[in-house]
Design a protein around this motif. Structure first.
Motif, PDB file in Angstrom:
ATOM      1  N   GLN A 199       0.806  -1.214   0.000  1.00  0.00           N
ATOM      2  CA  GLN A 199       0.000   0.000   0.000  1.00  0.00           C
ATOM      3  C   GLN A 199       0.846   1.274   0.000  1.00  0.00           C
ATOM      4  OE1 GLN A 199      -2.347  -0.488   3.546  1.00  0.00           O
ATOM      5  NE2 GLN A 199      -3.546  -2.202   2.710  1.00  0.00           N
ATOM      6  N   LEU A 200       0.422   2.243  -0.815  1.00  0.00           N
ATOM      7  CA  LEU A 200       0.976   3.592  -0.703  1.00  0.00           C
ATOM      8  C   LEU A 200       0.394   4.235   0.542  1.00  0.00           C
ATOM      9  CD1 LEU A 200       0.660   4.875  -4.398  1.00  0.00           C
ATOM     10  CD2 LEU A 200       2.705   3.993  -3.259  1.00  0.00           C
ATOM     11  N   ALA A 201       1.237   4.907   1.321  1.00  0.00           N
ATOM     12  CA  ALA A 201       0.766   5.447   2.599  1.00  0.00           C
ATOM     13  C   ALA A 201       1.533   6.714   2.958  1.00  0.00           C
ATOM     14  CB  ALA A 201       0.943   4.394   3.694  1.00  0.00           C
ATOM     15  N   SER A 202       1.076   7.368   4.024  1.00  0.00           N
ATOM     16  CA  SER A 202       1.756   8.583   4.496  1.00  0.00           C
ATOM     17  C   SER A 202       2.914   8.234   5.427  1.00  0.00           C
ATOM     18  CB  SER A 202       0.758   9.494   5.213  1.00  0.00           C
ATOM     19  OG  SER A 202       0.124   8.796   6.281  1.00  0.00           O
ATOM     20  N   SER A 203       2.889   7.013   6.008  1.00  0.00           N
ATOM     21  CA  SER A 203       3.989   6.592   6.869  1.00  0.00           C
ATOM     22  C   SER A 203       4.310   5.129   6.568  1.00  0.00           C
ATOM     23  CB  SER A 203       3.626   6.755   8.344  1.00  0.00           C
ATOM     24  OG  SER A 203       2.502   5.955   8.673  1.00  0.00           O
ATOM     25  N   GLY A 204       5.576   4.789   6.738  1.00  0.00           N
ATOM     26  CA  GLY A 204       6.009   3.428   6.447  1.00  0.00           C
ATOM     27  C   GLY A 204       7.436   3.427   5.961  1.00  0.00           C
ATOM     28  N   ILE A 205       7.766   2.527   5.047  1.00  0.00           N
ATOM     29  CA  ILE A 205       9.128   2.427   4.530  1.00  0.00           C
ATOM     30  C   ILE A 205       9.263   3.268   3.264  1.00  0.00           C
ATOM     31  CG2 ILE A 205       8.614   0.314   3.214  1.00  0.00           C
ATOM     32  CD1 ILE A 205      11.511  -0.547   3.874  1.00  0.00           C
ATOM     33  N   LYS A 206      10.384   3.987   3.150  1.00  0.00           N
ATOM     34  CA  LYS A 206      10.613   4.866   2.000  1.00  0.00           C
ATOM     35  C   LYS A 206      11.211   4.070   0.839  1.00  0.00           C
ATOM     36  CE  LYS A 206       9.396   8.535   4.384  1.00  0.00           C
ATOM     37  NZ  LYS A 206       8.118   9.238   4.092  1.00  0.00           N
ATOM     38  N   GLY A 207      10.892   4.505  -0.370  1.00  0.00           N
ATOM     39  CA  GLY A 207      11.456   3.884  -1.555  1.00  0.00           C
ATOM     40  C   GLY A 207      11.596   4.879  -2.681  1.00  0.00           C
ATOM     41  N   ARG A 208      12.461   4.537  -3.654  1.00  0.00           N
ATOM     42  CA  ARG A 208      12.653   5.361  -4.841  1.00  0.00           C
ATOM     43  C   ARG A 208      12.074   4.639  -6.046  1.00  0.00           C
ATOM     44  NH1 ARG A 208      13.813  10.714  -4.099  1.00  0.00           N
ATOM     45  NH2 ARG A 208      15.103  10.910  -2.227  1.00  0.00           N
ATOM     46  N   VAL A 209      11.237   5.343  -6.800  1.00  0.00           N
ATOM     47  CA  VAL A 209      10.575   4.732  -7.955  1.00  0.00           C
ATOM     48  C   VAL A 209      11.605   4.418  -9.028  1.00  0.00           C
ATOM     49  CG1 VAL A 209       8.874   5.092  -9.789  1.00  0.00           C
ATOM     50  CG2 VAL A 209       8.411   5.914  -7.462  1.00  0.00           C
ATOM     51  N   THR A 210      11.589   3.178  -9.497  1.00  0.00           N
ATOM     52  CA  THR A 210      12.475   2.762 -10.588  1.00  0.00           C
ATOM     53  C   THR A 210      11.711   2.592 -11.900  1.00  0.00           C
ATOM     54  OG1 THR A 210      12.167   0.428  -9.977  1.00  0.00           O
ATOM     55  CG2 THR A 210      14.070   1.579  -9.034  1.00  0.00           C
ATOM     56  N   PHE A 211      10.397   2.431 -11.799  1.00  0.00           N
ATOM     57  CA  PHE A 211       9.591   2.224 -12.993  1.00  0.00           C
ATOM     58  C   PHE A 211       8.127   2.356 -12.600  1.00  0.00           C
ATOM     59  CE2 PHE A 211       7.350  -0.842 -15.887  1.00  0.00           C
ATOM     60  CZ  PHE A 211       7.544  -0.142 -17.072  1.00  0.00           C
ATOM     61  N   SER A 212       7.332   2.934 -13.479  1.00  0.00           N
ATOM     62  CA  SER A 212       5.897   3.070 -13.225  1.00  0.00           C
ATOM     63  C   SER A 212       5.146   2.765 -14.513  1.00  0.00           C
ATOM     64  CB  SER A 212       5.575   4.484 -12.735  1.00  0.00           C
ATOM     65  OG  SER A 212       4.187   4.629 -12.499  1.00  0.00           O
ATOM     66  N   GLU A 213       4.103   1.956 -14.406  1.00  0.00           N
ATOM     67  CA  GLU A 213       3.366   1.527 -15.597  1.00  0.00           C
ATOM     68  C   GLU A 213       1.869   1.609 -15.337  1.00  0.00           C
ATOM     69  OE1 GLU A 213       2.963  -2.453 -18.451  1.00  0.00           O
ATOM     70  OE2 GLU A 213       3.787  -2.610 -16.424  1.00  0.00           O
ATOM     71  N   VAL A 214       1.161   2.288 -16.232  1.00  0.00           N
ATOM     72  CA  VAL A 214      -0.295   2.340 -16.168  1.00  0.00           C
ATOM     73  C   VAL A 214      -0.846   1.258 -17.083  1.00  0.00           C
ATOM     74  CG1 VAL A 214      -2.364   3.711 -16.607  1.00  0.00           C
ATOM     75  CG2 VAL A 214      -0.322   4.805 -15.670  1.00  0.00           C
ATOM     76  N   SER A 215      -1.702   0.398 -16.530  1.00  0.00           N
ATOM     77  CA  SER A 215      -2.310  -0.679 -17.305  1.00  0.00           C
ATOM     78  C   SER A 215      -3.812  -0.635 -17.071  1.00  0.00           C
ATOM     79  CB  SER A 215      -1.749  -2.041 -16.887  1.00  0.00           C
ATOM     80  OG  SER A 215      -2.375  -3.088 -17.603  1.00  0.00           O
ATOM     81  N   GLY A 216      -4.524  -0.083 -18.045  1.00  0.00           N
ATOM     82  CA  GLY A 216      -5.973   0.060 -17.895  1.00  0.00           C
ATOM     83  C   GLY A 216      -6.304   0.978 -16.742  1.00  0.00           C
ATOM     84  N   SER A 217      -7.026   0.454 -15.760  1.00  0.00           N
ATOM     85  CA  SER A 217      -7.451   1.259 -14.619  1.00  0.00           C
ATOM     86  C   SER A 217      -6.543   1.068 -13.408  1.00  0.00           C
ATOM     87  CB  SER A 217      -8.887   0.895 -14.226  1.00  0.00           C
ATOM     88  OG  SER A 217      -8.959  -0.472 -13.877  1.00  0.00           O
ATOM     89  N   GLU A 218      -5.356   0.496 -13.629  1.00  0.00           N
ATOM     90  CA  GLU A 218      -4.426   0.242 -12.524  1.00  0.00           C
ATOM     91  C   GLU A 218      -3.044   0.794 -12.860  1.00  0.00           C
ATOM     92  OE1 GLU A 218      -6.194  -3.975 -10.828  1.00  0.00           O
ATOM     93  OE2 GLU A 218      -4.808  -4.002 -12.528  1.00  0.00           O
ATOM     94  N   THR A 219      -2.284   1.089 -11.798  1.00  0.00           N
ATOM     95  CA  THR A 219      -0.907   1.543 -11.954  1.00  0.00           C
ATOM     96  C   THR A 219       0.008   0.625 -11.157  1.00  0.00           C
ATOM     97  OG1 THR A 219      -1.655   3.845 -12.148  1.00  0.00           O
ATOM     98  CG2 THR A 219       0.687   3.489 -11.690  1.00  0.00           C
ATOM     99  N   PHE A 220       1.110   0.199 -11.785  1.00  0.00           N
ATOM    100  CA  PHE A 220       2.106  -0.637 -11.118  1.00  0.00           C
ATOM    101  C   PHE A 220       3.338   0.225 -10.861  1.00  0.00           C
ATOM    102  CE2 PHE A 220      -0.555  -3.398 -13.677  1.00  0.00           C
ATOM    103  CZ  PHE A 220      -0.887  -4.405 -12.789  1.00  0.00           C
ATOM    104  N   ILE A 221       3.661   0.379  -9.580  1.00  0.00           N
ATOM    105  CA  ILE A 221       4.783   1.239  -9.184  1.00  0.00           C
ATOM    106  C   ILE A 221       5.901   0.360  -8.633  1.00  0.00           C
ATOM    107  CG2 ILE A 221       5.529   3.119  -7.686  1.00  0.00           C
ATOM    108  CD1 ILE A 221       2.582   4.071  -7.672  1.00  0.00           C
ATOM    109  N   HIS A 222       7.021   0.351  -9.336  1.00  0.00           N
ATOM    110  CA  HIS A 222       8.196  -0.406  -8.914  1.00  0.00           C
ATOM    111  C   HIS A 222       9.124   0.538  -8.158  1.00  0.00           C
ATOM    112  CE1 HIS A 222       7.398  -3.910 -11.680  1.00  0.00           C
ATOM    113  NE2 HIS A 222       6.619  -2.981 -12.197  1.00  0.00           N
ATOM    114  N   ALA A 223       9.620   0.078  -7.014  1.00  0.00           N
ATOM    115  CA  ALA A 223      10.473   0.941  -6.196  1.00  0.00           C
ATOM    116  C   ALA A 223      11.591   0.128  -5.556  1.00  0.00           C
ATOM    117  CB  ALA A 223       9.652   1.652  -5.123  1.00  0.00           C
TER     118      ALA A 223
END
Length: 360
Positions: free
Chosen positions: A283-307
């Motif tokens: 889950q994307l959240a306001s608190s938790g573990i930090k990450g740097r996006v390496t790739f982002s892909e929109v597929s239809g009505s969803e987004t895949f965020i690689h970090a």
């Protein structure tokens, strides 16, 4: 009754292509065999079709020996990844070919071929030669020829893999209807795509490097994968695997991250494990573990965020279209109740799975 593979072994050049493969393919059901490239899926089909002989083991069809029967004496139809058609024959005659070999009456041939061409969307192309068709249309011709003969065993070796994306999606949706006429036989469908395996199959067989890792009803295999390796094969995108420790009341993961230990982990001793989290549970959240996006892909009505995070590489599947530029920071929350627990060694045997809602 069914087709049963009993401890099939086949090797070449010192490498096992089939390693003690045992499975039952039930009549009247569609079995999907999923695995990565070189998993042994095509080799298994070739052995069933009689195109290759196993070094040891046996095939039984409805309780009778099947391995000793010659390929021409097995009522098997096969559709390959690469479409195979007769270039000198029209589309109509390509599809009619197996019926003419069986000496079916001309009027019956015309009826069955016309109906099959309509099913696969080629009604207007019956008089054309295969060379006058697109690649996707040529694969439909090969599929129609296999379906029209209503063979006792139908083998489909990634039949949609060479089609364009839109046509592949369309045919995938239609496939169960197309295969209804084969329901008295045995249908085996090879794929590398988890979505195809889950959508089409009544039964699921997971293969890797010549071995069968797990077999069962698709939903049950998905909810309780036998190992971390199985989980990585049947999840798309692959399940996030987090290496960590159980330590008292905590899960300790990369970068010293401490997460609360769920009650269902109470019976597990402290020590090293692999924890699995499906991408749609990260889950994307306001608190938790930090990450740097390496790739982002929109597929239809969803987004895949690689970090990239202290836990390693992660992928998060979120609903809607989200902008996540490469290099931007994201914060991820890990719902511990959704974690799978796998052994740290080997393929990662499943030790605990999240509770699933009761299926009807």
């Amino acid at each position: 009754m069914s087709l049963v593979a009993q401890s099939l072994n086949l090797g070449h050049g010192g490498k096992p292509h089939l390693n003690a493969v045992s499975a039952a393919f039930e009549r009247g059901k569609l079995t999907t065999v999923i695995g990565r490239t070189l998993a042994g899926k095509t080799t298994l089909m070739r052995v069933i079709a009689g195109l290759q002989n196993a070094d040891s083991g046996a095939l039984m069809l409805d309780g009778k020996a099947f391995s000793s029967r010659a390929a021409w004496d097995r009522d098997v139809a096969m559709v390959y990844q690469q479409f195979i058609n007769y270039p000198h024959l029209s589309v109509f005659e390509n599809v009619a070919f197996p019926l003419r070999k069986k000496r079916v009456a001309t009027a019956e041939i015309a009826k069955h071929v016309t109906a099959m061409l309509e099913k696969v969307g080629l009604s207007a192309f019956g008089e054309r030669k295969p060379s006058q068709l697109s690649g996707g249309q040529q694969q439909r011709v090969a599929l129609a020829r296999a379906l029209v003969r209503k063979a006792d065993i139908l083998l489909l070796d990634e039949p949609l893999v060479n089609l364009d994306y839109k046509l592949r999606e369309q045919l995938r949706d239609e496939f169960r209807g197309l295969l209804e006429s084969q329901r008295q036989g045995i249908i085996i469908y090879n794929t590398t795509e988890p979505s195809e395996a889950m959508m089409l199959g009544d039964q699921l067989v997971v293969m890797h490097e010549g071995r069968i890792l797990q077999a069962g009803i698709p939903a049950e295999v998905f909810e309780k994968p036998a190992s971390a390796l199985v989980a990585s094969i049947i999840n798309d995108p692959p399940m996030n695997i987090i290496y960590g420790q159980l330590d008292g009341k905590s899960i300790v993961a990369g970068g010293g991250l401490r997460l609360p230990r769920p009650k269902r982990f109470a019976a597990l001793p402290n020590g090293a494990y692999r924890f699995g989290l499906p991408a749609n549970e990260m889950q994307l959240a306001s608190s938790g573990i930090k990450g740097r996006v390496t790739f982002s892909e929109v597929s239809g009505s969803e987004t895949f965020i690689h970090a990239e995070t202290a836990l390693g590489a992660t992928v998060t599947q979120v609903e809607g279209v989200h902008t996540a530029p490469i290099g931007s920071e994201v914060t991820l929350a890990i719902p511990t109740e959704s974690l799978f627990v796998f052994a740290a060694e080997g393929d990662g045997r499943l030790l605990s799975a999240p509770q699933q809602e009761q299926r009807p």
